[in-house]
Design an enzyme around this catalytic site. Sequence first.
Site, mmCIF file in Angstrom:
data_model
loop_
_atom_site.group_PDB
_atom_site.id
_atom_site.type_symbol
_atom_site.label_atom_id
_atom_site.label_comp_id
_atom_site.label_asym_id
_atom_site.label_seq_id
_atom_site.Cartn_x
_atom_site.Cartn_y
_atom_site.Cartn_z
ATOM 1 N N SER A 102 0.818 -1.220 0.000
ATOM 2 C CA SER A 102 0.000 0.000 0.000
ATOM 3 C C SER A 102 0.851 1.268 0.000
ATOM 4 O O SER A 102 2.010 1.257 0.419
ATOM 5 C CB SER A 102 -0.910 0.018 1.226
ATOM 6 O OG SER A 102 -1.687 -1.148 1.282
HETATM 7 N N1 SAH Z 1 -0.778 -5.042 3.889
HETATM 8 C C1 SAH Z 1 -0.040 -5.347 2.679
HETATM 9 C C2 SAH Z 1 -0.786 -4.951 1.424
HETATM 10 C C3 SAH Z 1 -1.536 -6.080 0.984
HETATM 11 S S1 SAH Z 1 -2.369 -6.083 -0.560
HETATM 12 C C4 SAH Z 1 1.333 -4.736 2.681
HETATM 13 O O1 SAH Z 1 1.634 -3.945 3.577
HETATM 14 O O2 SAH Z 1 2.131 -5.083 1.806
HETATM 15 C C5 SAH Z 1 -3.711 -7.128 -0.074
HETATM 16 C C6 SAH Z 1 -3.356 -8.539 0.266
HETATM 17 O O3 SAH Z 1 -4.553 -9.167 0.706
HETATM 18 C C7 SAH Z 1 -2.842 -9.385 -0.897
HETATM 19 O O4 SAH Z 1 -1.619 -9.947 -0.561
HETATM 20 C C8 SAH Z 1 -3.927 -10.456 -1.072
HETATM 21 O O5 SAH Z 1 -3.417 -11.715 -1.459
HETATM 22 C C9 SAH Z 1 -4.507 -10.506 0.328
HETATM 23 N N2 SAH Z 1 -5.863 -11.070 0.431
HETATM 24 C C10 SAH Z 1 -6.928 -10.945 -0.409
HETATM 25 N N3 SAH Z 1 -7.990 -11.611 0.092
HETATM 26 C C11 SAH Z 1 -7.589 -12.164 1.268
HETATM 27 C C12 SAH Z 1 -8.233 -12.962 2.253
HETATM 28 N N4 SAH Z 1 -9.502 -13.356 2.149
HETATM 29 N N5 SAH Z 1 -7.517 -13.333 3.328
HETATM 30 C C13 SAH Z 1 -6.216 -12.961 3.469
HETATM 31 N N6 SAH Z 1 -5.562 -12.215 2.591
HETATM 32 C C14 SAH Z 1 -6.232 -11.813 1.493
#
Ligand code: SAH
Length: 223
Positions: free
Chosen positions: A71
Amino acid sequence: MRIWGSEEVKRSLARRREIMLRDHLLGRGIRSGEVMRAMEEVPRESFIDEGLMDSAYDDNPLPIDEGQTISQPYIVAYMTEALQLQKTDRVLEIGTGSGYAAAVLSRIVTEVFSVERLGSLAESARRRLQSLGYDNVFIHEGDGTQGWAEHAPYDAIVVTAGAPHVPPTLLKQLAIGGRLVIPVGPIPEFQVLLRLRRLGGGEFRREELCGVRFVPLIGAEGW
Ligand code: SAH
């Protein structure tokens, strides 16, 4: 060729980090000293590909593996501040991704639990956080729309992927007085960031914070 770790690169990253802190965070209204300190401490360059090093502190999200994103720094700071954390809080993050937001949270609270649905990301984030010494972050591979029941209830839950609606299971895993910060929207591309505070048993106060754009939350109570 550029040698990663050279003094020149370190100086350049430090300059860019200063700009992030001053212009992108403080300049846009981040006020919490704890959040600012955490954002200063966590090296965002360690959570991205070496090829993106020059963009490590840019004011936007960056690609990570599996078509996902790390993000935008301002959004990480904003969501962290919106959680209204106390040092002793136990926090659940849904969407570990690179592990960056989990690392930021881990500088503020005692324990961070983070769930990622993609095994390869969960594994690389686990290794990365371990090698950087963030030993109060615990990662679980699974569907985060189901939370992480084993360690519930949580004082704060933050979802870093966009949901079609608030997953009821996450509300159940929130302590009384706990806060859930989650992007919710009727199409996968845009969301409104919501904060729900659990006032009592089934009673919640709901606030709309701002418009955001996250990759979709995929799962039993997601897309
Ligand atoms: N917080 C992260 C940004 C993540 S982007 C950082 O600091 O880098 C969103 C993430 O959510 C992705 O890796 C995606 O695979 C995950 N995601 C999507 N649906 C999900 C779910 N149901 N449970 C866990 N993770 C999920």
